[in-house]
Design a protein around this motif. Structure first.
Motif, PDB file in Angstrom:
ATOM      1  N   GLU A  24       0.843  -1.194   0.000  1.00 50.08           N
ATOM      2  CA  GLU A  24       0.000   0.000   0.000  1.00 50.08           C
ATOM      3  C   GLU A  24       0.885   1.254   0.000  1.00 50.08           C
ATOM      4  OE1 GLU A  24      -4.181  -0.715   2.100  1.00 50.08           O
ATOM      5  OE2 GLU A  24      -2.526  -1.135   3.456  1.00 50.08           O
TER       6      GLU A  24
ATOM      7  N   ARG B  32      -9.746   3.319   3.038  1.00 47.66           N
ATOM      8  CA  ARG B  32      -9.922   2.048   3.750  1.00 47.66           C
ATOM      9  C   ARG B  32     -10.132   2.286   5.239  1.00 47.66           C
ATOM     10  NH1 ARG B  32      -6.693  -2.412   5.754  1.00 47.66           N
ATOM     11  NH2 ARG B  32      -4.664  -1.529   5.169  1.00 47.66           N
TER      12      ARG B  32
ATOM     13  N   ASN C 104     -13.698   3.445   5.816  1.00 50.52           N
ATOM     14  CA  ASN C 104     -14.633   2.310   5.702  1.00 50.52           C
ATOM     15  C   ASN C 104     -14.742   1.558   7.020  1.00 50.52           C
ATOM     16  OD1 ASN C 104     -15.215   2.860   3.030  1.00 50.52           O
ATOM     17  ND2 ASN C 104     -13.659   1.467   2.223  1.00 50.52           N
ATOM     18  N   SER C 105     -13.618   1.431   7.724  1.00 42.98           N
ATOM     19  CA  SER C 105     -13.662   0.752   9.021  1.00 42.98           C
ATOM     20  C   SER C 105     -14.458   1.575  10.030  1.00 42.98           C
ATOM     21  CB  SER C 105     -12.244   0.500   9.539  1.00 42.98           C
ATOM     22  OG  SER C 105     -11.580   1.718   9.846  1.00 42.98           O
TER      23      SER C 105
ATOM     24  N   SER D  57      -9.580  -2.700  10.221  1.00 39.80           N
ATOM     25  CA  SER D  57      -9.759  -2.922   8.799  1.00 39.80           C
ATOM     26  C   SER D  57      -8.728  -3.926   8.280  1.00 39.80           C
ATOM     27  CB  SER D  57      -9.616  -1.599   8.029  1.00 39.80           C
ATOM     28  OG  SER D  57      -9.627  -1.828   6.639  1.00 39.80           O
TER      29      SER D  57
ATOM     30  N   PRO E 122      -7.305  -5.747   4.759  1.00 34.99           N
ATOM     31  CA  PRO E 122      -7.343  -5.537   3.318  1.00 34.99           C
ATOM     32  C   PRO E 122      -8.040  -6.668   2.579  1.00 34.99           C
ATOM     33  CG  PRO E 122      -5.145  -6.173   4.034  1.00 34.99           C
ATOM     34  CD  PRO E 122      -5.949  -5.980   5.289  1.00 34.99           C
TER      35      PRO E 122
END
Length: 327
Positions: free
Chosen positions: A297, A306, A309-310, A325, A327
């Motif tokens: 990343e 990301r 999103n968590s 989170s 991947p």
């Protein structure tokens, strides 16, 4: 966009080249008047200053590369001292230019040390080659020059720090702003990839913040954000950094922190918010999302996506919880 180190080193290159040009003109003027000793001294300073520009270009990515500049300035001062002891009394005034140049090339403390040593050596030499009045005149004028230049450098340094702080910090929460997060995260990702150390991120959002805002009003919300910022800063370890995004969202950047340590820190932050006695009087909780960077990343925006999103997962599950989170 140039970094601070790149801007400073570019300025150093220009200063060396301008100085070389001025000494070249000075050397030609002295040759016209038959002062060949000063002419040769100017020619000796010319390649020295050009080598300084080359050194500054080689160290363009290093903010604190001072050793080479000290060597170059000291060598230039030695040329001036040699000509002065050889009977060219006028050359001592060239040291004023080097004194001013040192405050632009070196750190403030190092420039003061360099000029104090130069003042002592040149002043002592002046006592043996000039009259007492001329020696005192040089000593006082040089001391006044470095004093004024040092004061200006000190004021500029503190003003620059103040301006930098207000451009990268949120005055309400005391945390860094979102733009600085993107810049710092980009650097930390590059360092993590190069060195191989873990890099972790935490995002925190006050649960039901919109409802709290409608109930208590803007002034109370500002107090809540300020309290949250101070609480999180108090809980932040040395080496970690706190950032304030939109609304009640806060980010925490944790270099050298693996997944196991990250989960402990994230849970501790959630509990600290839950247990805190808020001025609003109501109990307040927070949703927390966190992640540890994977080796492949490298995009800071994708990493932040990301992470957010968590946070959304934690909020969707009812809030007041930590979601890691994967991947």
């Amino acid at each position: 966009m140039l970094t601070e180190s790149q801007l400073r080193n570019r300025a150093r290159i220009y200063l060396y080249l301008i100085g070389a040009g001025l000494f070249f003109i000075l050397a030609l003027q002295n040759a016209r008047y038959g002062l060949y000793g000063l002419f040769y001294a100017g020619l000796l300073l010319l390649p020295l200053l050009i080598s300084g520009a080359v050194y500054a270009w080689q160290k363009r990515s290093e903010l604190d590369a001072y050793k080479g500049h000290v060597v170059i300035l000291s060598a230039a001062q030695c040329i001036i001292l040699w000509q002065f002891l050889s009977g060219q009394a006028e050359v001592i005034h060239w040291s004023y230019a080097l004194a001013l140049l040192s405050f632009l090339l070196l750190s403030q403390s190092l420039a003061l040390l360099y000029n104090c040593v130069s003042l002592f050596i040149l002043g002592l030499s002046s006592l043996f080659t000039q009259s007492f009045f001329e020696s005192v005149n040089f000593f006082v004028s040089y001391a006044l020059l470095i004093g004024m230049a040092g004061l200006y450098a000190w004021l500029y340094h503190h003003k620059s720090r103040f301006l930098r702080e207000i451009t990268i910090k949120d005055p309400l929460t005391g945390a860094y702003n979102l733009r600085h997060l993107e810049f710092t995260l980009r650097q930390e990702i590059a360092r993590s990839a190069a060195v191989g150390h873990p890099l972790s991120l935490v995002v925190i959002n006050i649960d039901y913040f919109a409802q709290i805002s409608e109930m208590h009003g803007l002034n109370s919300i500002n107090e809540l954000l300020a309290e949250t910022g101070q609480l999180l800063l108090k809980e932040t370890r040395a080496g970690d950094s706190l950032y304030h995004g939109r609304g009640s969202i806060f980010y925490l950047l944790l270099p050298f922190t693996p997944e196991e340590g990250l989960l402990v820190i994230a849970e501790r932050l959630r509990r600290a918010i839950e247990a805190y006695k808020w001025k609003l009087g109501d109990p307040i909780t927070a949703s927390v999302g966190c992640l540890t960077r994977e080796p492949d990343e490298s995009d800071e925006l994708a990493l932040l996506k990301r992470l957010e999103n968590s946070l959304q997962q934690a909020q969707s599950a009812g809030g007041n919880r930590v979601v890691f989170s994967k991947p």
